[in-house]
Write an enzyme that holds these catalytic residues in place. Structure first.
Site, mmCIF file in Angstrom:
data_model
loop_
_atom_site.group_PDB
_atom_site.id
_atom_site.type_symbol
_atom_site.label_atom_id
_atom_site.label_comp_id
_atom_site.label_asym_id
_atom_site.label_seq_id
_atom_site.Cartn_x
_atom_site.Cartn_y
_atom_site.Cartn_z
ATOM 1 C CG HIS A 123 126.171 51.580 17.879
ATOM 2 N ND1 HIS A 123 126.209 52.109 16.612
ATOM 3 C CD2 HIS A 123 127.310 51.982 18.488
ATOM 4 C CE1 HIS A 123 127.341 52.808 16.462
ATOM 5 N NE2 HIS A 123 128.019 52.749 17.581
ATOM 6 C CB SER A 193 128.920 57.353 6.602
ATOM 7 O OG SER A 193 128.549 57.499 7.978
HETATM 8 N N1 APR Z 1 124.750 48.744 0.386
HETATM 9 C C1 APR Z 1 125.925 49.174 0.930
HETATM 10 N N2 APR Z 1 126.105 50.416 1.468
HETATM 11 C C2 APR Z 1 125.057 51.259 1.403
HETATM 12 C C3 APR Z 1 123.809 50.893 0.822
HETATM 13 C C4 APR Z 1 123.680 49.562 0.304
HETATM 14 N N3 APR Z 1 122.538 49.118 -0.236
HETATM 15 N N4 APR Z 1 122.962 51.957 0.923
HETATM 16 C C5 APR Z 1 123.671 52.960 1.544
HETATM 17 N N5 APR Z 1 124.928 52.545 1.819
HETATM 18 C C6 APR Z 1 126.007 53.284 2.516
HETATM 19 C C7 APR Z 1 125.962 54.792 2.344
HETATM 20 O O1 APR Z 1 126.697 55.194 1.198
HETATM 21 C C8 APR Z 1 126.626 55.283 3.640
HETATM 22 O O2 APR Z 1 128.032 55.421 3.480
HETATM 23 O O3 APR Z 1 125.816 53.063 3.903
HETATM 24 C C9 APR Z 1 126.346 54.165 4.646
HETATM 25 C C10 APR Z 1 125.356 54.500 5.757
HETATM 26 O O4 APR Z 1 125.934 55.493 6.558
HETATM 27 P P1 APR Z 1 125.150 56.095 7.820
HETATM 28 O O5 APR Z 1 123.773 56.406 7.462
HETATM 29 O O6 APR Z 1 126.011 57.187 8.336
HETATM 30 O O7 APR Z 1 125.069 54.878 8.849
HETATM 31 P P2 APR Z 1 126.202 54.300 9.815
HETATM 32 O O8 APR Z 1 127.565 54.526 9.276
HETATM 33 O O9 APR Z 1 125.826 52.903 10.133
HETATM 34 O O10 APR Z 1 125.983 55.201 11.132
HETATM 35 C C11 APR Z 1 126.768 54.932 12.262
HETATM 36 O O11 APR Z 1 125.634 56.577 13.537
HETATM 37 O O12 APR Z 1 123.653 57.561 13.755
HETATM 38 C C12 APR Z 1 124.507 56.732 14.383
HETATM 39 O O13 APR Z 1 124.165 55.018 15.969
HETATM 40 C C13 APR Z 1 123.925 55.366 14.647
HETATM 41 O O14 APR Z 1 124.914 53.190 14.254
HETATM 42 C C14 APR Z 1 124.716 54.467 13.707
HETATM 43 C C15 APR Z 1 126.011 55.225 13.524
#
Ligand code: APR
Length: 261
Positions: A123, A193
């Protein structure tokens, strides 16, 4: 392949030690312990900024100054963050010859800061600004100061070189990521997620190509009941520390990581 679940960490370590051609897919969760909020969930960025208004290319073209309200927060938070033990664990797995690449959805550059050498930035990255009119690029730290909206020499408002919703994935990153997914023996999915495509397709590509999928996340995701072979519930730094300790037990050739590293 499903394990008997009796000792998933040990099982994951055994498979990693045996196959030694793992690739990782990381998301915002791996940087939460560095003080960077994730996107979804009650404390997430999207709880504060509606992504339809603040995180699409369309919104940026229509009201760049408004979108910069959100971007300013992200640039500041990412700029001030340090890699945490989970990022360092990924770099250690690369040094141990277990992990060969990290595909990250994160734009914070913390994998590289922790010492990972092969990082595919799916990204993009916050450290560069790009003009969407003349495509000129600038280092963010040279062109942006808090509270300002950075301008290109051509007069247009600059955008961080990250993928907003509605923008394509950089083609080279997409090519490389899919190639790694197709040819890895193990895919370790950490802190995502898995709700955003096409990144969320990477675990399926790896699975269909015969890889074992290991998922590290305190919560189950859309992958857990479908694609994941071994779910290691917990925060990234803690699970990776235990996994690396198990790896050193599984195979004497692997040095153990002193606790608190
Ligand atoms: N260790 C491991 N996992 C964790 C922790 C931790 N300390 N804290 C939170 N999580 C998990 C949560 O349970 C969740 O499933 O990390 C995940 C974060 O999910 P999102 O906030 O949806 O982030 P992500 O999946 O990276 O989003 C994907 O979406 O908004 C866009 O471009 C943006 O790159 C991003 C993409």
């Amino acid at each position: 392949m499903r394990t008997d679940g009796s000792n998933p960490i040990r099982e994951a370590a055994r498979i990693l030690a045996e196959r030694r051609n793992a690739v990782a897919l990381t998301g915002a969760g791996i940087s939460v312990e560095s003080g960077i909020p994730s996107f979804r969930g009650a404390q997430g960025m999207w709880a504060k900024y509606d992504p339809a208004e603040y995180a699409t290319l369309h919104a940026f073209v229509l009201s760049p100054r408004k979108v910069w309200e959100m971007l300013s927060e992200m640039v500041s938070v990412c700029g001030g963050a340090e890699p945490n033990a989970a990022h360092q664990g990924m770099a250690a797995l690369e040094k141990m010859g277990v992990l060969r690449a990290v595909i990250t959805q994160n734009v914070d550059g913390l994998h590289q800061a922790a010492g990972s050498r092969r990082v595919i930035e799916y990204h993009g990255n916050m450290e560069t600004l790009v003009c969407i009119s003349c495509w000129k690029r600038y280092p963010t730290r040279k062109r942006w100061t808090p509270g300002t909206v950075p301008l290109c020499d051509c007069g247009e408002i600059l955008k961080p070189d990250v993928v907003l919703f509605g923008e394509p994935i950089p083609w080279l990153a997409q090519e490389q990521a899919e190639e790694e997914a197709r040819t890895c023996g193990v895919l370790v999915v950490i802190g995502t997620s898995a709700q955003v495509s096409p990144a969320c397709d990477i675990p399926r590509i790896a699975k269909e190509s015969g890889a074992v999928v290991i998922e590290i996340n305190p919560e189950p995701t859309s992958l857990t009941a479908t694609v994941t072979d071994i779910h290691l519930p917990g925060i990234a730094s803690e699970v990776l520390r235990r996994l690396i300790d198990e790896l050193s037990l599984a195979d004497e050739t692997f040095p153990s990581i002193p606790s608190g590293h």
